[in-house]
Design a protein around this motif. Structure first.
Motif, mmCIF file in Angstrom:
data_model
loop_
_atom_site.group_PDB
_atom_site.id
_atom_site.type_symbol
_atom_site.label_atom_id
_atom_site.label_comp_id
_atom_site.label_asym_id
_atom_site.label_seq_id
_atom_site.Cartn_x
_atom_site.Cartn_y
_atom_site.Cartn_z
ATOM 1 N N HIS A 170 21.629 39.804 2.636
ATOM 2 C CA HIS A 170 21.540 39.811 4.085
ATOM 3 C C HIS A 170 22.875 39.339 4.646
ATOM 4 C CE1 HIS A 170 17.276 40.602 4.359
ATOM 5 N NE2 HIS A 170 17.106 39.776 3.350
ATOM 6 N N HIS A 171 23.401 40.100 5.565
ATOM 7 C CA HIS A 171 24.667 39.755 6.186
ATOM 8 C C HIS A 171 24.427 38.862 7.392
ATOM 9 C CE1 HIS A 171 27.156 42.531 3.890
ATOM 10 N NE2 HIS A 171 26.161 43.408 3.989
ATOM 11 N N ILE A 172 25.334 37.940 7.597
ATOM 12 C CA ILE A 172 25.345 37.183 8.840
ATOM 13 C C ILE A 172 26.117 38.030 9.838
ATOM 14 C CG2 ILE A 172 26.149 35.104 9.991
ATOM 15 C CD1 ILE A 172 25.882 33.639 7.341
ATOM 16 N N LEU A 173 25.455 38.401 10.902
ATOM 17 C CA LEU A 173 26.069 39.297 11.868
ATOM 18 C C LEU A 173 26.737 38.518 12.985
ATOM 19 C CD1 LEU A 173 23.259 41.973 12.204
ATOM 20 C CD2 LEU A 173 25.334 42.104 10.842
ATOM 21 N N LEU A 174 27.853 39.024 13.435
ATOM 22 C CA LEU A 174 28.516 38.482 14.613
ATOM 23 C C LEU A 174 27.698 38.848 15.844
ATOM 24 C CD1 LEU A 174 32.143 39.584 13.739
ATOM 25 C CD2 LEU A 174 31.258 37.263 13.690
ATOM 26 N N PRO A 175 27.860 38.131 16.939
ATOM 27 C CA PRO A 175 27.167 38.534 18.175
ATOM 28 C C PRO A 175 27.650 39.916 18.618
ATOM 29 C CG PRO A 175 28.078 36.330 18.386
ATOM 30 C CD PRO A 175 28.597 36.881 17.093
ATOM 31 N N VAL A 176 26.724 40.680 19.130
ATOM 32 C CA VAL A 176 27.070 42.027 19.557
ATOM 33 C C VAL A 176 27.812 41.962 20.891
ATOM 34 C CG1 VAL A 176 24.874 42.416 20.708
ATOM 35 C CG2 VAL A 176 26.183 44.349 19.897
ATOM 36 N N ASN A 177 28.802 42.817 21.016
ATOM 37 C CA ASN A 177 29.580 42.904 22.239
ATOM 38 C C ASN A 177 28.822 43.796 23.232
ATOM 39 O OD1 ASN A 177 31.500 43.210 24.221
ATOM 40 N ND2 ASN A 177 33.159 43.721 22.798
ATOM 41 N N PRO A 178 28.535 43.308 24.424
ATOM 42 C CA PRO A 178 27.820 44.148 25.403
ATOM 43 C C PRO A 178 28.552 45.441 25.738
ATOM 44 C CG PRO A 178 27.843 41.865 26.131
ATOM 45 C CD PRO A 178 28.733 41.955 24.929
ATOM 46 N N LEU A 179 29.876 45.423 25.669
ATOM 47 C CA LEU A 179 30.632 46.655 25.913
ATOM 48 C C LEU A 179 30.379 47.680 24.818
ATOM 49 C CD1 LEU A 179 34.009 45.219 27.204
ATOM 50 C CD2 LEU A 179 32.210 46.333 28.518
ATOM 51 N N PHE A 180 30.184 47.210 23.584
ATOM 52 C CA PHE A 180 29.877 48.122 22.487
ATOM 53 C C PHE A 180 28.499 48.752 22.683
ATOM 54 C CE2 PHE A 180 28.166 49.009 18.226
ATOM 55 C CZ PHE A 180 29.065 49.996 17.852
ATOM 56 N N ILE A 181 27.538 47.963 23.162
ATOM 57 C CA ILE A 181 26.212 48.504 23.448
ATOM 58 C C ILE A 181 26.321 49.593 24.521
ATOM 59 C CG2 ILE A 181 23.942 47.979 24.420
ATOM 60 C CD1 ILE A 181 24.124 45.235 23.149
ATOM 61 N N ALA A 182 27.040 49.291 25.594
ATOM 62 C CA ALA A 182 27.204 50.260 26.680
ATOM 63 C C ALA A 182 27.918 51.513 26.186
ATOM 64 C CB ALA A 182 27.958 49.625 27.840
ATOM 65 N N LEU A 183 28.969 51.324 25.387
ATOM 66 C CA LEU A 183 29.714 52.463 24.860
ATOM 67 C C LEU A 183 28.829 53.334 23.972
ATOM 68 C CD1 LEU A 183 32.491 53.895 24.520
ATOM 69 C CD2 LEU A 183 32.785 52.490 22.476
ATOM 70 N N SER A 184 28.022 52.714 23.124
ATOM 71 C CA SER A 184 27.154 53.495 22.238
ATOM 72 C C SER A 184 26.113 54.279 23.035
ATOM 73 C CB SER A 184 26.473 52.598 21.206
ATOM 74 O OG SER A 184 25.591 51.699 21.826
ATOM 75 N N LEU A 185 25.594 53.683 24.115
ATOM 76 C CA LEU A 185 24.636 54.401 24.957
ATOM 77 C C LEU A 185 25.300 55.563 25.691
ATOM 78 C CD1 LEU A 185 22.619 51.371 26.340
ATOM 79 C CD2 LEU A 185 21.786 53.118 24.762
#
Length: 170
Positions: A5-20
């Protein structure tokens, strides 16, 4: 279950918006209504609802559904209803799904993706549209098959480096 199991960094809200936005643009491409063409918005919304339910919720799903309705020139609200139901189902099972492997996750999200295909299908039939054929429902199976690929692509920016470094705190 001795999986890594990887420890994940916090997700960037801009990355979420970009992916959408990228998923929405992929849905806008003029591929026509090919059988087996996945609904990228549904797949990405489902992914973020499972991995980040507090950042991407039913409101964003509803808004993207309205945009898809405008693009498809379909009955206003059919995609919005489908994406909202998809989002609700994803938020309900998001803790359980993350314990499984990618194949197990794909099997868990398959009914949700099929539901997201059945809702507009049923609404169109109820409003008098012509029967599009059962091949229309194959899209949900294709989206479930793409789940591992989408998971790997969308989680890649959050994974920590495998190499330890003295300058990093963890």
């Amino acid at each position: 279950m001795n999986r890594l199991h990887h420890i994940l960094l916090p997700v960037n809200p801009l990355f979420i918006a970009l992916s959408l936005v990228v998923a929405f643009v992929l849905n806008l491409l003029p591929w026509g209504r090919l059988i087996g063409m996945p609904d990228f918005v549904a797949l990405v919304v489902l992914f973020w609802n499972i991995h980040q339910p507090r950042k991407v919720g039913m409101g964003i799903s509803f808004a993207l559904g309205l945009l898809m309705d405008v693009h498809d020139a379909s009955l206003f609200g059919e995609h919005a209803l489908a994406y909202t139901l998809l989002s609700y189902g994803a938020i309900m099972i998001h803790r359980r799904v993350l314990w499984f492997s990618l194949l197990g996750q794909a099997l868990h999200v398959l009914p949700l993706l099929l539901l997201a295909q059945i809702v507009p299908f049923t609404i169109r039939l109820m409003t008098g549209a012509a029967f599009p054929g059962w091949g229309y429902l194959i899209d949900g199976l294709v989206e479930a098959a793409l789940w591992p690929v989408a998971s790997l692509l969308l989680l890649a920016p959050q994974k920590r480096s495998a190499h330890n470094d003295d300058t990093r705190p963890i």
